[in-house]
Design a protein around this motif. Structure first.
Motif, PDB file in Angstrom:
ATOM      1  N   GLU A   1      21.154  65.710  11.024  1.00  0.00           N
ATOM      2  CA  GLU A   1      21.686  65.887  12.956  1.00  0.00           C
ATOM      3  C   GLU A   1      21.348  66.748  14.207  1.00  0.00           C
ATOM      4  O   GLU A   1      21.668  67.642  13.474  1.00  0.00           O
ATOM      5  N   ARG A   2      21.147  66.244  14.905  1.00  0.00           N
ATOM      6  CA  ARG A   2      20.874  67.445  16.308  1.00  0.00           C
ATOM      7  C   ARG A   2      21.438  67.182  17.043  1.00  0.00           C
ATOM      8  O   ARG A   2      21.664  66.309  17.821  1.00  0.00           O
ATOM      9  N   PHE A   3      21.689  68.071  17.990  1.00  0.00           N
ATOM     10  CA  PHE A   3      22.081  67.778  19.307  1.00  0.00           C
ATOM     11  C   PHE A   3      21.252  68.115  20.152  1.00  0.00           C
ATOM     12  O   PHE A   3      19.857  68.948  20.543  1.00  0.00           O
ATOM     13  N   VAL A   4      21.112  67.530  21.040  1.00  0.00           N
ATOM     14  CA  VAL A   4      20.160  66.722  22.272  1.00  0.00           C
ATOM     15  C   VAL A   4      20.125  67.079  23.513  1.00  0.00           C
ATOM     16  O   VAL A   4      21.289  67.124  23.697  1.00  0.00           O
ATOM     17  N   LEU A   5      19.163  68.016  24.064  1.00  0.00           N
ATOM     18  CA  LEU A   5      19.842  68.884  25.541  1.00  0.00           C
ATOM     19  C   LEU A   5      18.793  68.100  26.685  1.00  0.00           C
ATOM     20  O   LEU A   5      17.593  68.434  26.506  1.00  0.00           O
ATOM     21  N   LYS A   6      19.723  67.477  27.497  1.00  0.00           N
ATOM     22  CA  LYS A   6      18.366  67.404  28.781  1.00  0.00           C
ATOM     23  C   LYS A   6      18.815  68.076  30.195  1.00  0.00           C
ATOM     24  O   LYS A   6      20.849  68.745  30.118  1.00  0.00           O
ATOM     25  N   LEU A   7      18.200  68.992  30.783  1.00  0.00           N
ATOM     26  CA  LEU A   7      18.843  69.486  31.370  1.00  0.00           C
ATOM     27  C   LEU A   7      19.383  68.771  33.273  1.00  0.00           C
ATOM     28  O   LEU A   7      18.892  67.682  33.209  1.00  0.00           O
ATOM     29  N   VAL A   8      20.516  69.028  33.253  1.00  0.00           N
ATOM     30  CA  VAL A   8      21.337  68.522  34.668  1.00  0.00           C
ATOM     31  C   VAL A   8      20.396  69.692  35.650  1.00  0.00           C
ATOM     32  O   VAL A   8      20.968  69.317  36.908  1.00  0.00           O
TER      33      VAL A   8
END
Length: 941
Positions: free
Chosen positions: A898-905
């Protein structure tokens, strides 16, 4: 009967020496068969009526005799209860011990189980079974001959019994058949056992002769002779292989016994890594300088790639080669693995790859440890095992296969179950966690335990002092307590009182050996794996408030400037007035209306601690940083309620300063008394190359980071401050922490005095004295100190620096694994907390890679990758240490990883960034979790 063996060897001076060894043979050794007509029944004799071997290959009850390689390669099978009535020959046992110590220990554990009917027969001391080795006979042939001789003897000695020789050596089986010995391979025997389907999954693959083909993926390994010759001629280097966590096509080899100019060699691509697995000791060939490259700045994950995906691997290898065009000064020593000196394979935890047909015989196993490649196994239980966390061993890695081949060992439990995940964490980090044995528990004092007048007479009575302990909330294994009293207007008496664990753990006992093996207590989020039984760790040794306890006290007289006037150490009896948390102690100090003895003592301790810390920092001690988080658990469901960075108080630093001072003072005392065998702790100075990432970031930010000495590094970090980015200095310190070497234990006699230095603390001498409940090193230091002050007697192993070195090696390894296990437990529970959550969080760019940026999210202590192809878009340029806002969610599509998914805000990039979440919905979750935590705290109070 006495037989002699003559050994002739050549010494360093070139002279030949003759050694004569006497070997006694007996004719009264028991065969171990309970219904033997010739031998007197033995306590450990095999009793067939209670256990029968159920292999349909033979239609009669029988005894098994195993050869060495069967034990070495098929231990997972031998640990199954269905294998019983086994005769282990001493010739075989000695060879197993010589070739593989962990397997030897596992075999001994099986032999100690009386229900399994394993019997050790000392064939090499029996007059009728002894075989003399021929001059030109290789050891393998000699051992096989010994085994066959013992089989024939058993057949003649107990003719009414049946014996089966189990060996996978075809030549050995053919010779055995000539002697009319029943024999078979492990595979044939197991295939005919009850529950054969499950057992066959556990069969280890064997090495086989393989003819090289054009389509081989890997080059061949050199032979042992070629490797040793190459190392001798300085053509190859020996070192430990480490796989990259971020790039499955890259690793590096740390070179043993090399000068500082060559400490590690980069290996890239499949040919460069050449089937090396994390931890293997390998031989590596160094390329010419013109072929050197730089470490890859790409993040490459081996997700979903199977044998059919080789073209994709080739494409990624091509991308790696592009890095060779960078500046020459950035290039590092590069080479390729040419052979394996020693495999460090172990049992690996993980899951079966979830795609594909679960009914296929061949399955792909995905290890929990990212640095270990996937493993091909054969199983007939694919559909069931897809839902389980399982354990797998590697058997071999052929040239033609992209992945190593192995076998199934056992299932641990359902995927995602918290108990299963705890077991995985402990197994993956090789943490001993079995229940304490009966032999260990017998060493504990009887309850009720009371302090006698004789005990008081042997110790300094300090029960009248206002002593208190200060620890994290919920702590039950309280190692240390403090006191401070005013002696005059300008002087204080300060005492550090440490639990006297060595009083209860005597050298050489089962309890002592178990504690030495465990080496340290391991702290998981919701579980503690004690180094010593709970009766000691949480009760008799723990310095609990209001209870009398044995202690080892280090007491100073110091002036108001924290200058030490004298120091003394002795065993004592104390009675802590109160066990406090850091927060409680801080409130007590800050409450000016509280003028009780404990409050005054704490204020003076805090004042002196600030002075001690200032002096340490002036001497060049480093203040480093690493994000430490605390996870609040629901006491009923044991699910994480919240994750937050640990809150620190002045009292944290206060306790730390006096523990450091005690460790330094005791180090000086024991080294003076035992210059050759004092157990110390050193922190080596990092090679300058270790600081390259820190120097590069510092240069980009406009700071001159000096790393020639620890003092200059500390001063540089203090000056690296920007008002518009207050967290930047913390991030620099986090990077500096990652440049450090590991601190290690060592016996003083093996190194020159100049190597004793502790780089991080900037002190010439240091040891561990203050935590004997949870660290075995401290118990050893207590024993040395007790001899020094006349409270105890010495013993041989305490003064043996070779044995001390072996002990230190284990302590260093266990200590490192305990740290990793704790982090893995935090990571798993952080994942649990974020399941089905989407949050916007503030973060900082920690470093920039070619296809991603690493972002640190301080609130949760997380470091995650945001994948993007460029760091510049229009007016927006992303640089190291810049603040950002990211949307954080957990991708659970890959069950194993499992891994964290980042999206730029923020900053906002049109077509790439996402709009911020509504604040109310985010705050609603936070308030709900905080409410649960507050309710839990009220219950505790």
């Amino acid at each position: 009967m006495l037989t002699t063996k003559v050994f002739i060897r050549k010494n360093k001076a070139g002279n030949f020496l003759k050694n004569i060894r006497e070997h006694y043979l007996r004719d009264d050794i028991n065969c171990g068969i309970s219904n033997c007509d010739h031998c007197v029944p033995h306590l450990n004799s095999i009793t067939p009526p209670t256990n029968e071997n159920k292999s349909t290959l033979y239609n009669f009850n029988h005894y098994l005799i195993l050869d060495t390689n069967v034990i070495l390669h098929q231990m997972d099978i031998l640990e199954e209860d269905v294998i019983c009535n086994v005769i282990i020959l001493n010739t075989v046992l000695e060879e197993v011990k010589h070739r593989n110590l962990p397997i030897y220990r596992r075999l001994n554990n099986v032999m100690e189980n009386s229900s399994r009917n394993f019997y050790l027969f000392p064939n090499n001391f029996h007059i009728e079974c002894y075989v003399a080795q021929d001059k030109l006979e290789i050891i393998n042939d000699y051992n096989d001959r010994c085994i066959r001789k013992a089989c024939v003897w058993y057949m003649q000695h107990v003719p009414k019994a049946n014996f089966i020789l189990v060996t996978d050596d075809v030549a050995n089986r053919q010779l055995a058949l000539k002697d009319n010995i029943h024999c078979c391979s492990v595979e044939n025997y197991v295939a005919q056992l009850e529950s054969a389907a499950n057992l066959q999954d556990k069969l280890a693959h064997h090495e086989f002769q393989y003819a090289s083909k054009k389509d081989d993926i890997f080059p061949p390994h050199l032979t042992t002779v070629e490797i040793h010759q190459g190392i001798k001629e300085n053509k190859f280097y020996q070192g430990v292989y480490h796989a990259s966590r971020d790039n499955f096509l890259e690793g590096y080899v740390t070179i043993e016994e090399s000068d500082e100019s060559l400490t590690q060699i980069i290996v890239q691509g499949r040919a460069g890594q050449n089937r090396a697995v994390q931890g293997d000791i390998v031989a590596v060939e160094l390329f010419n300088i013109s072929e050197w490259t730089v470490p890859s700045d790409m993040v490459l994950e081996d997700e979903g790639l199977v044998e059919s995906g080789v073209d994709e691997v080739v494409r990624k290898e091509t991308e790696l080669k592009l890095s060779k065009g960078k500046k020459a000064e950035d290039k590092k020593p590069t080479g390729r693995v040419v052979g394996i000196i020693r495999r460090k394979w172990r049992q690996y935890c993980g899951i079966l790859q979830q795609d594909g047909d679960a009914t296929n015989l061949h399955q792909l196993f995905v290890p929990a440890e990212r640095r270990v490649p996937k493993i091909r196994i054969q199983t007939r239980q694919g559909e069931y095992l897809r839902s389980q966390k399982i354990v797998v061993s590697i058997d071999l890695w052929p040239q033609h296969s992209r992945y190593p081949e192995g076998h199934f060992v056992r299932a641990l439990g359902p995927i995602g179950d918290q108990a299963t995940e705890n077991e995985v964490v402990l197994l993956e980090h090789e943490v001993p966690h079995n229940q304490f044995s009966e032999q260990v528990l017998k060493c504990l004092p009887k309850i009720p335990w009371i302090i006698t007048d004789a005990d008081v007479a042997e110790r300094v009575d300090l029960r009248h002092l206002a002593i208190c302990s200060v620890d994290p909330p919920g702590c039950t294994d309280i190692d240390d307590a403090l006191h401070c009293r005013t002696l005059s207007e300008n002087t204080f008496e300060v005492g550090v009182h440490i639990a006297d664990v060595s009083h209860f753990i005597r050298p050489g006992t089962a309890l002592d050996l178990e504690a030495a093996n465990r080496a340290t207590t391991v702290y998981l989020v919701n579980k503690r794996i004690d180094m010593v039984p709970e009766l000691l760790s949480s009760f008799l040794c723990s310095l609990r408030g209001g209870e009398e306890r044995f202690a080892f006290s280090c007491i100073w007289e110091m002036d108001k400037d924290a200058k030490i006037l004298n120091v003394r150490c002795h065993k004592s009896i104390i009675k802590s007035r109160k066990a406090m948390t850091y927060e409680e102690a801080q409130i007590t100090i800050d409450d000016k209306t509280n003028n009780g003895a404990i409050a005054i003592a704490l204020r003076n301790l805090n004042m002196l601690a600030k002075i001690l810390k200032r002096k340490r920092l002036e001497n060049g001690a480093l203040v480093l940083a690493s994000p430490e988080v605390k996870i609040h658990m629901d006491s009923e469901t044991m699910e994480p309620l919240d994750v937050e960075v640990k809150q620190l108080f002045e009292t944290n630093s206060m306790v730390e300063e006096f523990m450091l001072l005690a460790n330094i003072s005791v180090a000086e005392i024991i080294l003076e008394a035992f210059p050759d065998c004092a157990m110390l702790r050193r922190h080596p100075s990092p090679p300058v190359t270790n600081f390259d990432p820190l120097l590069k970031v510092g240069q980009n930010l406009g700071f001159d980071i000096k790393v020639d000495t620890g003092k200059h590094l500390a001063e540089s970090l203090d000056l690296a401050v920007k008002k518009n980015n207050p967290y930047m200095n913390t991030m620099l310190r986090i990077l500096a922490t990652r440049c450090m070497m590991q601190a290690v234990y060592f016996p003083s006699g093996i190194l020159p005095r100049s190597n004793y230095f502790h780089y991080g603390l900037a002190v010439p001498l240091y040891t561990h004295f203050t935590s004997p409940i949870r660290r075995y090193a401290d118990i050893m230091v207590h024993r040395l100190l007790a001899v020094t002050v006349g409270s105890d007697a010495t013993y041989p192993d305490l003064l043996n620096k070779q044995k001390s070195q072996q002990l230190c090696n284990n302590l260093n390894y266990r200590n490192r694994m305990a740290q990793y296990a704790g982090r893995a437990s935090v990571a798993f529970n952080t994942h649990l907390f974020f399941r089905n959550k989407v949050q916007d969080e503030e973060g900082y760019i920690l470093c920039i890679r070619k296809n991603a940026i690493q972002i640190l999210i301080p609130r949760y202590g997380l470091e995650c990758a945001l994948y993007l192809q460029t760091q510049k878009c229009g007016d927006v340029v992303l640089r190291a240490f810049d603040p950002v806002t990211v949307r954080l969610s957990l991708d659970s599509s890959n069950v194993q990883h499992e891994r964290f998914v980042l999206k730029l805000v923020h900053p906002y990039i049109d077509g790439f960034s996402v709009q911020p979440l509504s604040v109310p919905s985010k705050r609603k979750n936070e308030i709900k979790n905080k409410k649960k935590i507050n309710e839990k705290r009220k219950k505790q109070l």
